[in-house]
Design a protein around this motif. Structure first.
Motif, PDB file in Angstrom:
ATOM      1  N   PRO A  35      47.136  60.651  40.371  1.00  0.00           N
ATOM      2  CA  PRO A  35      47.783  60.145  39.276  1.00  0.00           C
ATOM      3  C   PRO A  35      48.995  60.003  38.929  1.00  0.00           C
ATOM      4  CG  PRO A  35      46.354  62.158  39.567  1.00  0.00           C
ATOM      5  CD  PRO A  35      46.847  61.845  40.756  1.00  0.00           C
ATOM      6  N   GLY A  36      50.113  60.677  39.787  1.00  0.00           N
ATOM      7  CA  GLY A  36      51.398  60.192  39.622  1.00  0.00           C
ATOM      8  C   GLY A  36      51.596  58.612  39.982  1.00  0.00           C
ATOM      9  N   LEU A  37      51.068  58.329  41.217  1.00  0.00           N
ATOM     10  CA  LEU A  37      50.978  57.207  41.714  1.00  0.00           C
ATOM     11  C   LEU A  37      50.576  56.022  40.637  1.00  0.00           C
ATOM     12  CD1 LEU A  37      51.669  55.115  43.750  1.00  0.00           C
ATOM     13  CD2 LEU A  37      49.381  55.420  44.737  1.00  0.00           C
ATOM     14  N   THR A  38      49.479  56.489  39.764  1.00  0.00           N
ATOM     15  CA  THR A  38      49.005  55.591  38.912  1.00  0.00           C
ATOM     16  C   THR A  38      49.905  55.591  37.654  1.00  0.00           C
ATOM     17  OG1 THR A  38      46.810  56.166  39.433  1.00  0.00           O
ATOM     18  CG2 THR A  38      47.184  55.219  37.032  1.00  0.00           C
ATOM     19  N   LEU A  39      50.615  56.681  37.381  1.00  0.00           N
ATOM     20  CA  LEU A  39      51.743  56.689  36.295  1.00  0.00           C
ATOM     21  C   LEU A  39      52.738  55.577  36.584  1.00  0.00           C
ATOM     22  CD1 LEU A  39      52.654  57.495  33.575  1.00  0.00           C
ATOM     23  CD2 LEU A  39      53.705  59.675  34.830  1.00  0.00           C
ATOM     24  N   ARG A  40      53.155  55.861  37.802  1.00  0.00           N
ATOM     25  CA  ARG A  40      54.388  54.898  38.113  1.00  0.00           C
ATOM     26  C   ARG A  40      54.014  53.411  38.195  1.00  0.00           C
ATOM     27  NH1 ARG A  40      55.221  57.504  43.643  1.00  0.00           N
ATOM     28  NH2 ARG A  40      56.616  55.669  43.875  1.00  0.00           N
ATOM     29  N   ALA A  41      52.868  53.244  38.675  1.00  0.00           N
ATOM     30  CA  ALA A  41      52.281  51.869  38.646  1.00  0.00           C
ATOM     31  C   ALA A  41      52.308  51.359  37.287  1.00  0.00           C
ATOM     32  CB  ALA A  41      50.863  51.849  39.578  1.00  0.00           C
ATOM     33  N   VAL A  42      51.715  52.049  36.423  1.00  0.00           N
ATOM     34  CA  VAL A  42      51.794  51.761  34.981  1.00  0.00           C
ATOM     35  C   VAL A  42      53.104  51.132  34.441  1.00  0.00           C
ATOM     36  CG1 VAL A  42      51.246  52.323  32.743  1.00  0.00           C
ATOM     37  CG2 VAL A  42      49.623  52.879  34.358  1.00  0.00           C
ATOM     38  N   GLY A  43      53.943  51.894  34.916  1.00  0.00           N
ATOM     39  CA  GLY A  43      55.486  51.808  34.410  1.00  0.00           C
ATOM     40  C   GLY A  43      56.030  50.602  35.148  1.00  0.00           C
ATOM     41  N   GLU A  44      55.432  50.313  36.372  1.00  0.00           N
ATOM     42  CA  GLU A  44      56.021  49.229  37.010  1.00  0.00           C
ATOM     43  C   GLU A  44      55.354  47.826  36.740  1.00  0.00           C
ATOM     44  OE1 GLU A  44      58.925  48.963  38.818  1.00  0.00           O
ATOM     45  OE2 GLU A  44      59.112  51.234  38.647  1.00  0.00           O
ATOM     46  N   TYR A  45      53.722  47.627  36.984  1.00  0.00           N
ATOM     47  CA  TYR A  45      53.171  46.539  36.973  1.00  0.00           C
ATOM     48  C   TYR A  45      51.693  46.787  36.339  1.00  0.00           C
ATOM     49  CZ  TYR A  45      51.464  42.048  38.526  1.00  0.00           C
ATOM     50  OH  TYR A  45      50.945  40.715  38.159  1.00  0.00           O
ATOM     51  N   PRO A  46      51.708  46.993  35.011  1.00  0.00           N
ATOM     52  CA  PRO A  46      50.316  47.448  34.178  1.00  0.00           C
ATOM     53  C   PRO A  46      49.103  46.693  34.455  1.00  0.00           C
ATOM     54  CG  PRO A  46      51.945  46.758  32.755  1.00  0.00           C
ATOM     55  CD  PRO A  46      52.704  46.723  34.034  1.00  0.00           C
ATOM     56  N   GLN A  47      49.530  45.212  34.612  1.00  0.00           N
ATOM     57  CA  GLN A  47      48.376  44.373  35.083  1.00  0.00           C
ATOM     58  C   GLN A  47      47.761  44.576  36.418  1.00  0.00           C
ATOM     59  OE1 GLN A  47      51.572  43.522  34.303  1.00  0.00           O
ATOM     60  NE2 GLN A  47      51.432  42.049  32.468  1.00  0.00           N
ATOM     61  N   ALA A  48      48.404  44.979  37.233  1.00  0.00           N
ATOM     62  CA  ALA A  48      47.724  45.583  38.578  1.00  0.00           C
ATOM     63  C   ALA A  48      46.682  46.547  38.406  1.00  0.00           C
ATOM     64  CB  ALA A  48      48.471  45.618  39.668  1.00  0.00           C
ATOM     65  N   VAL A  49      47.357  47.654  37.767  1.00  0.00           N
ATOM     66  CA  VAL A  49      46.541  48.862  37.467  1.00  0.00           C
ATOM     67  C   VAL A  49      45.109  48.626  36.695  1.00  0.00           C
ATOM     68  CG1 VAL A  49      46.745  51.100  36.493  1.00  0.00           C
ATOM     69  CG2 VAL A  49      48.816  50.114  37.296  1.00  0.00           C
ATOM     70  N   GLU A  50      45.295  47.708  35.710  1.00  0.00           N
ATOM     71  CA  GLU A  50      44.144  47.229  34.898  1.00  0.00           C
ATOM     72  C   GLU A  50      43.101  46.631  35.598  1.00  0.00           C
ATOM     73  OE1 GLU A  50      42.139  47.882  31.398  1.00  0.00           O
ATOM     74  OE2 GLU A  50      44.610  47.833  31.245  1.00  0.00           O
ATOM     75  N   THR A  51      43.358  46.171  36.514  1.00  0.00           N
ATOM     76  CA  THR A  51      42.255  45.406  37.665  1.00  0.00           C
ATOM     77  C   THR A  51      41.532  46.392  38.392  1.00  0.00           C
ATOM     78  OG1 THR A  51      43.972  45.050  39.354  1.00  0.00           O
ATOM     79  CG2 THR A  51      43.802  43.219  37.913  1.00  0.00           C
ATOM     80  N   THR A  52      42.291  47.478  38.701  1.00  0.00           N
ATOM     81  CA  THR A  52      41.483  48.858  39.273  1.00  0.00           C
ATOM     82  C   THR A  52      40.387  49.312  38.497  1.00  0.00           C
ATOM     83  OG1 THR A  52      43.170  50.287  38.986  1.00  0.00           O
ATOM     84  CG2 THR A  52      43.504  48.995  40.894  1.00  0.00           C
ATOM     85  N   GLY A  53      40.390  48.939  37.159  1.00  0.00           N
ATOM     86  CA  GLY A  53      39.558  49.634  36.265  1.00  0.00           C
ATOM     87  C   GLY A  53      40.131  50.938  35.482  1.00  0.00           C
ATOM     88  N   ILE A  54      41.266  51.249  35.588  1.00  0.00           N
ATOM     89  CA  ILE A  54      42.093  52.268  34.919  1.00  0.00           C
ATOM     90  C   ILE A  54      42.574  51.801  33.647  1.00  0.00           C
ATOM     91  CG2 ILE A  54      43.874  53.831  35.130  1.00  0.00           C
ATOM     92  CD1 ILE A  54      43.511  53.847  38.146  1.00  0.00           C
ATOM     93  N   SER A  55      42.521  52.325  32.656  1.00  0.00           N
ATOM     94  CA  SER A  55      43.157  52.148  31.438  1.00  0.00           C
ATOM     95  C   SER A  55      44.417  52.290  31.324  1.00  0.00           C
ATOM     96  CB  SER A  55      42.208  52.837  30.188  1.00  0.00           C
ATOM     97  OG  SER A  55      42.801  52.445  28.992  1.00  0.00           O
ATOM     98  N   VAL A  56      45.285  51.204  31.262  1.00  0.00           N
ATOM     99  CA  VAL A  56      46.801  51.207  30.975  1.00  0.00           C
ATOM    100  C   VAL A  56      47.008  52.066  29.509  1.00  0.00           C
ATOM    101  CG1 VAL A  56      48.810  50.213  30.643  1.00  0.00           C
ATOM    102  CG2 VAL A  56      47.460  49.157  32.270  1.00  0.00           C
TER     103      VAL A  56
END
Length: 309
Positions: free
Chosen positions: A170-191
């Motif tokens: 979950p921490g990695l997800t949070l950091r990814a949202v702050g760095e590149y939210p578009q990539a997180v959205e492609t994994t199915g996680i809601s930014v």
């Protein structure tokens, strides 16, 4: 020799006490900004936490209910900031400024109603407790093993946040949202959901700093009692490079600076007190100027995210 050691120990203890509210706010700001949402509303969240904890304690005479009230109201302010910035796409700087202004005016107005025309009402406080055996160690015992529960909670939160951000999914997800939210959205996680949770957490943590001010450090509520600590917390956040431990150490630096200016005033040194009061803010400014090119914020910080875009 004993007098010098006692003075040094008292100074360090005061530095910790003054650093705690800044550290809570900086830690809260870290969660929000790691998720990509700029949070300059830390001052308003601190002040709201201070008032709500004081008011709840005033009516119930139970400081722990006051702490709960602070967390709830801080979370609500975080929810408001998230709704404005994440859902409506309001400029994050404007939203934070608006929350600060509303919190300042509303807490002043309500304080005059709740405390019958005067805000300086003595409150039931959260006391320190000694850890048997360890509390008797010279210097270290007084600094680390004779503290109140909120100080121990802060240490646990810094430790947990370090693990959460850098060693958990979950921490990695949070950091990814702050760095590149578009990539997180492609994994199915809601930014949007991640950012909502981050900003609400930010409000809860910052309000704990306000509760510490009211229930431990000062033991009453006064209008504008945060006196810019939320903005110093933003400086500590940047100075600490958005790292939990860095935020804690930077807050301790600013706490030590404030403790120093108080002691200089007490010694009667022939320096205008206005200059001494400026000292913590000058140190915060110098710290920021020195890190302008060295401290890199999350890449998506302050940038609104629209899934359709």
């Amino acid at each position: 020799m004993n007098d010098n050691l006692s003075f040094f120990t008292d100074y360090l203890a005061a530095s910790i006490r003054l650093a705690v509210p800044i550290a809570f706010a900086a830690l809260g700001g870290m969660y929000s900004e790691r998720g990509g949402v700029l949070n300059i509303a830390l001052e308003g969240m601190l002040l709201t936490g201070a008032f709500s904890s004081a008011a709840a304690t005033f009516y119930t005479n139970n400081p722990w209910l006051g702490v709960m009230a602070a967390v709830i109201t801080g979370g609500m302010l975080g929810l408001l900031h998230a709704y404005l910035c994440v859902s409506l796409g309001v400029n994050q700087l404007v939203s934070g400024l608006a929350i600060n202004l509303v919190a300042s005016g509303l807490t002043s107005f309500l304080a005059r109603l709740v405390f019958a025309g005067g805000s300086a009402q003595k409150l039931a406080a959260i006391g320190a407790f000694k850890i048997p055996g360890l509390a008797n160690i010279p210097v270290i015992g007084e600094l680390f093993f004779q503290q109140d529960a909120l100080v121990y909670l802060l240490i646990l939160l810094i430790t947990f946040s370090t693990y959460f951000l850098f060693y958990s999914s979950p921490g990695l997800t949070l950091r990814a949202v702050g760095e590149y939210p578009q990539a997180v959205e492609t994994t199915g996680i809601s930014v949007m959901k991640v950012r909502y949770l981050a900003v609400i957490t930010s409000g809860c943590l910052a309000s704990l700093g306000g509760a510490y001010l009211s229930l431990v450090q000062i033991k009453y509520f006064a209008e504008g009692m945060t006196a810019g600590k939320g903005f110093i917390a933003i400086a500590a956040l940047i100075f600490g490079k958005w790292h939990p431990l860095g935020c804690g150490l930077a807050s301790l630096l600013f706490g030590a600076t404030e403790a120093l200016q108080l002691r200089i005033q007490a010694l009667g040194v022939n320096i205008p007190y206005q200059f001494l009061i400026m000292l913590p803010y000058v140190v915060a400014l110098l710290a920021l100027v020195g890190l302008v090119k060295k401290s890199a914020p999350p890449a998506a910080l302050g940038i609104a995210y629209n899934r359709e875009d």
